[in-house]
Design a protein around this motif. Sequence first.
Motif, PDB file in Angstrom:
ATOM      1  N   SER A 157       0.827  -1.208   0.000  1.00 55.26           N
ATOM      2  CA  SER A 157       0.000   0.000   0.000  1.00 55.26           C
ATOM      3  C   SER A 157       0.859   1.254   0.000  1.00 55.26           C
ATOM      4  O   SER A 157       2.060   1.221   0.269  1.00 55.26           O
ATOM      5  CB  SER A 157      -0.941   0.013   1.218  1.00 55.26           C
ATOM      6  OG  SER A 157      -0.206  -0.034   2.426  1.00 55.26           O
ATOM      7  N   VAL A 158       0.198   2.361  -0.318  1.00 57.32           N
ATOM      8  CA  VAL A 158       0.776   3.699  -0.224  1.00 57.32           C
ATOM      9  C   VAL A 158      -0.116   4.499   0.717  1.00 57.32           C
ATOM     10  O   VAL A 158      -1.344   4.519   0.547  1.00 57.32           O
ATOM     11  CB  VAL A 158       0.846   4.398  -1.593  1.00 57.32           C
ATOM     12  CG1 VAL A 158       1.647   5.690  -1.491  1.00 57.32           C
ATOM     13  CG2 VAL A 158       1.453   3.491  -2.638  1.00 57.32           C
ATOM     14  N   VAL A 159       0.483   5.150   1.701  1.00 57.57           N
ATOM     15  CA  VAL A 159      -0.265   5.934   2.680  1.00 57.57           C
ATOM     16  C   VAL A 159       0.209   7.379   2.587  1.00 57.57           C
ATOM     17  O   VAL A 159       1.396   7.658   2.790  1.00 57.57           O
ATOM     18  CB  VAL A 159      -0.046   5.392   4.109  1.00 57.57           C
ATOM     19  CG1 VAL A 159      -0.874   6.180   5.113  1.00 57.57           C
ATOM     20  CG2 VAL A 159      -0.398   3.900   4.174  1.00 57.57           C
ATOM     21  N   VAL A 160      -0.707   8.291   2.252  1.00 58.20           N
ATOM     22  CA  VAL A 160      -0.301   9.668   1.973  1.00 58.20           C
ATOM     23  C   VAL A 160      -1.078  10.667   2.824  1.00 58.20           C
ATOM     24  O   VAL A 160      -2.256  10.478   3.115  1.00 58.20           O
ATOM     25  CB  VAL A 160      -0.469  10.013   0.477  1.00 58.20           C
ATOM     26  CG1 VAL A 160       0.466   9.156  -0.362  1.00 58.20           C
ATOM     27  CG2 VAL A 160      -1.902   9.822   0.001  1.00 58.20           C
ATOM     28  N   ILE A 161      -0.382  11.714   3.195  1.00 58.10           N
ATOM     29  CA  ILE A 161      -0.955  12.800   3.988  1.00 58.10           C
ATOM     30  C   ILE A 161      -0.802  14.081   3.175  1.00 58.10           C
ATOM     31  O   ILE A 161       0.321  14.485   2.848  1.00 58.10           O
ATOM     32  CB  ILE A 161      -0.234  12.943   5.340  1.00 58.10           C
ATOM     33  CG1 ILE A 161      -0.274  11.626   6.119  1.00 58.10           C
ATOM     34  CG2 ILE A 161      -0.842  14.081   6.163  1.00 58.10           C
ATOM     35  CD1 ILE A 161       0.718  11.573   7.262  1.00 58.10           C
ATOM     36  N   SER A 162      -1.916  14.695   2.811  1.00 64.94           N
ATOM     37  CA  SER A 162      -1.909  15.959   2.053  1.00 64.94           C
ATOM     38  C   SER A 162      -0.894  15.935   0.919  1.00 64.94           C
ATOM     39  O   SER A 162       0.022  16.771   0.853  1.00 64.94           O
ATOM     40  CB  SER A 162      -1.613  17.133   2.995  1.00 64.94           C
ATOM     41  OG  SER A 162      -2.564  17.210   4.030  1.00 64.94           O
ATOM     42  N   PRO A 163      -1.021  14.996  -0.010  1.00 60.72           N
ATOM     43  CA  PRO A 163       0.006  14.846  -1.049  1.00 60.72           C
ATOM     44  C   PRO A 163       0.029  15.982  -2.061  1.00 60.72           C
ATOM     45  O   PRO A 163      -1.002  16.565  -2.387  1.00 60.72           O
ATOM     46  CB  PRO A 163      -0.395  13.535  -1.730  1.00 60.72           C
ATOM     47  CG  PRO A 163      -1.883  13.468  -1.549  1.00 60.72           C
ATOM     48  CD  PRO A 163      -2.134  14.032  -0.174  1.00 60.72           C
ATOM     49  N   ALA A 164       1.216  16.277  -2.553  1.00 65.80           N
ATOM     50  CA  ALA A 164       1.367  17.151  -3.721  1.00 65.80           C
ATOM     51  C   ALA A 164       1.240  16.237  -4.932  1.00 65.80           C
ATOM     52  O   ALA A 164       2.219  15.651  -5.379  1.00 65.80           O
ATOM     53  CB  ALA A 164       2.724  17.845  -3.692  1.00 65.80           C
ATOM     54  N   SER A 165       0.050  16.092  -5.455  1.00 60.13           N
ATOM     55  CA  SER A 165      -0.196  15.054  -6.464  1.00 60.13           C
ATOM     56  C   SER A 165      -0.175  15.569  -7.900  1.00 60.13           C
ATOM     57  O   SER A 165      -0.171  14.778  -8.841  1.00 60.13           O
ATOM     58  CB  SER A 165      -1.537  14.365  -6.190  1.00 60.13           C
ATOM     59  OG  SER A 165      -2.580  15.301  -6.101  1.00 60.13           O
ATOM     60  N   ASP A 166      -0.157  16.890  -8.089  1.00 58.12           N
ATOM     61  CA  ASP A 166      -0.100  17.471  -9.434  1.00 58.12           C
ATOM     62  C   ASP A 166       0.728  18.751  -9.350  1.00 58.12           C
ATOM     63  O   ASP A 166       0.267  19.761  -8.799  1.00 58.12           O
ATOM     64  CB  ASP A 166      -1.513  17.762  -9.948  1.00 58.12           C
ATOM     65  CG  ASP A 166      -1.533  18.284 -11.381  1.00 58.12           C
ATOM     66  OD1 ASP A 166      -0.470  18.682 -11.885  1.00 58.12           O
ATOM     67  OD2 ASP A 166      -2.623  18.319 -11.990  1.00 58.12           O
ATOM     68  N   LEU A 167       1.935  18.711  -9.872  1.00 65.11           N
ATOM     69  CA  LEU A 167       2.852  19.846  -9.719  1.00 65.11           C
ATOM     70  C   LEU A 167       2.622  20.968 -10.727  1.00 65.11           C
ATOM     71  O   LEU A 167       3.327  21.968 -10.712  1.00 65.11           O
ATOM     72  CB  LEU A 167       4.307  19.356  -9.824  1.00 65.11           C
ATOM     73  CG  LEU A 167       4.765  18.350  -8.765  1.00 65.11           C
ATOM     74  CD1 LEU A 167       6.278  18.186  -8.826  1.00 65.11           C
ATOM     75  CD2 LEU A 167       4.339  18.764  -7.359  1.00 65.11           C
ATOM     76  N   ARG A 168       1.605  20.838 -11.562  1.00 70.29           N
ATOM     77  CA  ARG A 168       1.330  21.926 -12.509  1.00 70.29           C
ATOM     78  C   ARG A 168       0.818  23.175 -11.802  1.00 70.29           C
ATOM     79  O   ARG A 168       0.879  24.275 -12.349  1.00 70.29           O
ATOM     80  CB  ARG A 168       0.309  21.468 -13.548  1.00 70.29           C
ATOM     81  CG  ARG A 168       0.807  20.351 -14.454  1.00 70.29           C
ATOM     82  CD  ARG A 168      -0.264  19.901 -15.407  1.00 70.29           C
ATOM     83  NE  ARG A 168      -1.457  19.410 -14.697  1.00 70.29           N
ATOM     84  CZ  ARG A 168      -2.588  19.054 -15.284  1.00 70.29           C
ATOM     85  NH1 ARG A 168      -2.698  19.142 -16.611  1.00 70.29           N
ATOM     86  NH2 ARG A 168      -3.613  18.608 -14.575  1.00 70.29           N
ATOM     87  N   ASN A 169       0.276  23.015 -10.606  1.00 77.12           N
ATOM     88  CA  ASN A 169      -0.199  24.163  -9.819  1.00 77.12           C
ATOM     89  C   ASN A 169      -1.228  24.979 -10.593  1.00 77.12           C
ATOM     90  O   ASN A 169      -1.281  26.215 -10.516  1.00 77.12           O
ATOM     91  CB  ASN A 169       0.984  25.066  -9.454  1.00 77.12           C
ATOM     92  CG  ASN A 169       0.811  25.756  -8.107  1.00 77.12           C
ATOM     93  OD1 ASN A 169       0.484  25.100  -7.123  1.00 77.12           O
ATOM     94  ND2 ASN A 169       1.030  27.054  -8.055  1.00 77.12           N
ATOM     95  N   SER A 170      -2.087  24.284 -11.338  1.00 81.61           N
ATOM     96  CA  SER A 170      -2.984  24.988 -12.253  1.00 81.61           C
ATOM     97  C   SER A 170      -4.460  24.685 -12.014  1.00 81.61           C
ATOM     98  O   SER A 170      -5.304  25.139 -12.795  1.00 81.61           O
ATOM     99  CB  SER A 170      -2.633  24.616 -13.697  1.00 81.61           C
ATOM    100  OG  SER A 170      -2.771  23.221 -13.907  1.00 81.61           O
ATOM    101  N   ASN A 171      -4.779  23.945 -10.980  1.00 79.43           N
ATOM    102  CA  ASN A 171      -6.184  23.619 -10.731  1.00 79.43           C
ATOM    103  C   ASN A 171      -6.989  24.900 -10.513  1.00 79.43           C
ATOM    104  O   ASN A 171      -6.588  25.786  -9.746  1.00 79.43           O
ATOM    105  CB  ASN A 171      -6.301  22.701  -9.512  1.00 79.43           C
ATOM    106  CG  ASN A 171      -7.671  22.073  -9.381  1.00 79.43           C
ATOM    107  OD1 ASN A 171      -8.670  22.760  -9.207  1.00 79.43           O
ATOM    108  ND2 ASN A 171      -7.717  20.759  -9.458  1.00 79.43           N
TER     109      ASN A 171
END
Length: 410
Positions: free
Chosen positions: A235-249
């Motif tokens: 498994s992968v356990v993540v806390i507040s991940p930076a999941s898209d570095l485009r910073n464009s949402n």
Amino acid sequence: MTAAPGQTTPKGQLVTVQRETDLSLLYRVLRTVIKPLRPRLVKPGKPEPAGSPRLANHPKRKNGCKIVERCHERTDTWLYDFVPETSSSFVRKQGPGPLHNVYYFAGGGFQSPPSGQHWSFVGKIASSLAGTHRFTIVSYPLAPNSPASESLPVLRQLLTRLISESATAGKKVVLMGDSAGANVALSLAFWWASHLSKTIDAYSRKTSFGLGPIETGKPLDLEADMTRLRSVLESVVVISPASDLRNSNSQMAALDQHDPLLGSEYTGAVAEAWTAPPPGELDTGINADDPQVSPALNSGVAYRAMALQKIHVYGVYGTHDVLAPDTDVLRENCEKHGVRGSWMIWEGQMHCFPLAGIYGMEEGVKGMGWLIRMLREETKIEHNHIVGDRPLTQIRERPRLSGRGRQNSA
């Protein structure tokens, strides 16, 4: 399927979501105090040298765990194991001891080593799960001297070897991290799932694709190795991940005024640092559009590889975090493509709020407890002959050991 606030999606769903809405007085005061200080609270310090930084000033003990430094020789990566000082913590009344190796990647904008907060946070969780999980903080190479183009290849080699070592010892692997570290954990998990799936497919077609960087220390038996390695990364356990570095949402601008810790200007600068070329080079071939560094952007094929390898994704995040909208996308993609897991979403909470549990903040304590429960439930699913966990503080006596109950080294 997403739960309403205060509810959890019914069991049986591929992805379950627990939503929380209560905000404590302590948190309301805290966010008011820290917001004027952003982004100074998370500003990177002096650049680390290229390669895995040796953390000379790491604490020696945390929460009943001795922290043991070692260098993984094949990759020159420094690792910090949380080893319970009471030897009986590795021994259960039923079962052989820790069957999971958890490798933790600390956040820090891809540029800072673990903070004191990280050591305490990991120490608390390691203590609570001492009977089933061995925790290790990975000192991964950091920008600007080791950005993604330099760091990720080293970490892939490291992961390959850690998985092979764990497989040989009959153990599972969990990747865990917060913020930038969660990005790294996700990136590695997607890479491993795709790499292994391609290898299996090549073998089934009887091609010469081969195992590539996977080394087992034994004569190559691809079929046996695939069976052995396929389910090791659990498994992968993540806390507040930076999941898209485009910073464009498009939702980030509206959240920026509510985020008490980061802000979109800071997250944009962090992304640029991680995707920049190393000093003295002009280009790396990696940018923010690349799924290698923006895990949410992986194709459906990549998500399905995660599902095929039975790698679950667990996550917790707050909605007053400019990274939250991209994490929503990641979670929805997991559900869409069959990646099982569970999520805790806290309305109005800040970035990485579970780490504030070490200070007694109610929401942080609850978030930390949720993470421990998810790891424990995963253990029961995969190893149902093991029952329960005992924190180190509850271990008083050293039980007698039978030959079967003796702990093997990781």
